[in-house]
Design an enzyme around this catalytic site. Structure first.
Site, short mmCIF file in Angstrom:
data_model
loop_
_atom_site.label_atom_id
_atom_site.label_comp_id
_atom_site.label_asym_id
_atom_site.label_seq_id
_atom_site.Cartn_x
_atom_site.Cartn_y
_atom_site.Cartn_z
N ASP A 33 1.12 -1.27 -0.06
CA ASP A 33 -0.01 0.03 -0.13
C ASP A 33 0.80 1.16 0.16
O ASP A 33 0.45 2.29 0.47
CB ASP A 33 -0.99 0.10 1.14
N HIS A 219 27.24 5.66 -13.20
CA HIS A 219 25.91 5.77 -12.54
C HIS A 219 25.78 4.82 -11.22
O HIS A 219 24.84 4.19 -10.96
CB HIS A 219 24.70 5.58 -13.39
N ASP A 236 28.41 12.76 -6.30
CA ASP A 236 27.60 13.49 -7.11
C ASP A 236 26.22 13.74 -6.69
O ASP A 236 25.41 12.77 -6.40
CB ASP A 236 27.48 12.79 -8.53
N ASP A 247 23.00 20.37 -9.14
CA ASP A 247 23.85 19.15 -9.69
C ASP A 247 25.19 19.33 -9.35
O ASP A 247 25.66 20.00 -10.38
CB ASP A 247 23.45 18.99 -10.88
N HIS A 319 31.68 10.39 -21.36
CA HIS A 319 30.54 11.44 -21.14
C HIS A 319 30.56 12.68 -21.65
O HIS A 319 31.87 13.08 -21.81
CB HIS A 319 29.93 11.11 -19.87
N HIS A 323 24.94 19.50 -19.40
CA HIS A 323 23.35 19.15 -19.82
C HIS A 323 22.74 20.54 -19.25
O HIS A 323 23.30 21.03 -18.04
CB HIS A 323 22.89 18.03 -19.31
N HIS A 330 18.08 16.84 -15.70
CA HIS A 330 18.63 16.84 -17.05
C HIS A 330 17.40 17.51 -17.77
O HIS A 330 16.49 17.13 -18.20
CB HIS A 330 18.83 15.11 -17.85
N GLU A 353 31.07 19.40 -16.28
CA GLU A 353 31.44 18.33 -15.55
C GLU A 353 32.24 17.18 -16.21
O GLU A 353 31.94 16.05 -16.38
CB GLU A 353 30.10 17.45 -14.97
N TYR A 357 38.27 8.45 -15.83
CA TYR A 357 37.95 7.31 -15.10
C TYR A 357 38.83 6.40 -15.65
O TYR A 357 38.83 6.03 -16.86
CB TYR A 357 36.46 6.99 -15.41
N ARG A 374 35.40 13.29 -11.11
CA ARG A 374 34.55 14.15 -11.58
C ARG A 374 34.19 15.51 -10.97
O ARG A 374 34.37 15.34 -9.68
CB ARG A 374 33.21 13.56 -11.98
N GLU A 376 31.88 18.78 -11.03
CA GLU A 376 30.65 19.39 -11.50
C GLU A 376 30.06 20.44 -11.00
O GLU A 376 30.14 20.55 -9.67
CB GLU A 376 29.69 18.27 -11.73
MN LIG Z 1 25.22 16.17 -14.00
#
Ligand SMILES: [Mn+2]
Length: 405
Positions: A33, A219, A236, A247, A319, A323, A330, A353, A357, A374, A376
């Protein structure tokens, strides 16, 4: 009212006889529920300011109608108050309000006199009903116009984005100060949960709290591993304030001091990021930051003997460099104009960003293995160039080590 002003601005672009239909999300079942916390659809929220689930707005130059959930004493005892049909005209400034159940019978009446109906299909239960009603009607994409509006932020929106940036900056700073070896990733993650909620903000997206080699998983969201002395921690995370996202990514040494190898890679990413940001200004082509960042990263990796002169940069930087950012992390808005890359305009917000890696590989000196970095920030395009909304957060090596001391 702000939302009606936006409706008017949108309608002015669509021409006489245009009718807009926009629907919000339905509540989503998590299990049993239990529902996921509800988040309105960004388009609907932007145009109506109404945050209840299960609603449809229909408006034209002449008329504004909303379909919404009816008052329901029993449900309201369990789930809280609903605006309801009777109160909607005064609160939402609509001409009329109907129960959402009347959509199927009332929508055809509203569509009848429209020259063109603007609506974006998206898969949800309300969509089936709307599609049925539109079966014989000429329909055009709404997003094509609406998303260009959402891309350019007004002063109120920028103020909210600055607020979510400020809260996110403060929280990243706390994480840098509290992180140490032997904590688990989720323990550092809980600093974000707690501090975001302290401001009545939410996570804008599932945060990444990635120690060591997990930083190389773009991710990574499990956030359940222990933090090792000598590794880096990549975080991140950003919050959302009244629908507007921040972000931010930072990468720092878990024990407070960068190793030489980490320092070398970090400095390349930082140089790339600073140079990319410096290039952002009105009328600059939006692919420029990625070009600049890629060149600096490529040369840096070649200098360290990690990348061959003719090697593929995508092994280490796979990448894009940014964005659009806004109500969606995004965010909406085109990246191309016709078949050309578009140019920055005042009021757009983009992330910057770059990252590197490096996974285990026989061809690479082991001291660089499992380094994932990274950096950003969120950048608003201004008349004079740009303003970094997340400027306050440490990213120079000395600053980070100083903060962690
Ligand atoms: Mn981002």
């Amino acid at each position: 009212m702000k939302n009606q002003h936006r409706q008017q601005k949108l309608l002015n672009q669509l021409g006489a006889g245009a009718l807009v239909i926009v629907a919000t999300n339905l509540e989503q079942l998590r299990n049993g529920d239990v529902h996921y916390p509800f988040r309105p659809h960004s388009d609907f929220w932007y145009l109506t300011g109404f945050t209840e689930p299960e609603a449809v707005a229909v408006f034209s130059q002449e008329d504004y109608t909303i379909f919404l959930r009816e008052k329901d004493q029993k449900r309201e005892i369990w789930d809280g108050e609903r605006l309801g049909v009777d109160a909607a005209p005064e609160i939402l400034k609509v001409n009329q309000a109907y129960p959402i159940g009347a959509l199927k019978t009332q929508l055809p009446q509203l569509i009848k006199n429209a020259t063109t109906v603007y609506y974006d299909f998206k898969p949800c239960a309300l969509d089936d009903t709307i599609m049925e009603c539109l079966a014989t009607t000429k329909t055009q994409s709404l997003g094509k116009y609406l998303h260009e509006m959402r891309l350019i932020k007004d002063d109120d929106e920028i103020a909210l984005m600055q607020k979510s940036a400020d809260i996110s900056v403060e929280t990243h700073q706390m994480a840098m100060q509290q992180a140490k070896p032997d904590l688990f990733e989720y323990e550092v993650g809980s600093i974000f949960d707690g501090n975001f909620r302290r401001y009545n903000a939410e996570h804008a997206y599932t945060p990444i709290v990635a120690g060591g080699k997990n930083g190389c998983v773009l991710h990574y969201i499990k956030n359940n591993q222990v933090l090792n002395d000598g590794d880096l921690l990549l975080i991140d995370a950003g919050c959302e304030v009244q629908g507007y996202a921040a972000d931010i990514t930072r990468t720092f040494p878990i024990n407070g001091t960068f190793s030489n190898a980490q320092r070398q890679i970090y400095q390349i990413v930082l140089d790339a990021q600073l140079a990319a940001i410096a290039a952002i200004k009105p009328n600059e082509v939006i692919t420029t930051p990625h070009k600049i960042a890629s060149q600096i990263i490529q040369q840096g990796l070649i200098n360290l003997g990690i990348l061959a002169k003719n090697g593929d940069l995508k092994q280490f930087y796979m990448h894009g460099t940014g964005h659009w950012l806004g109500m969606d992390v995004h965010d909406v808005g085109r990246y191309q104009q016709g078949n050309q890359d578009r140019k920055y305009e005042v009021g757009m917000v983009t992330t910057v960003e770059p990252g590197i890696y490096i996974r285990k590989s026989d061809k690479i000196n082991p001291k660089y293995w499992d380094i994932g970095i990274r950096i950003e920030d969120d950048v608003l395009i201004t008349k004079g160039g740009n303003r970094v909304l997340t400027q306050g957060l440490a990213k120079e090596i000395d600053e980070i080590e100083g903060l962690m001391r």
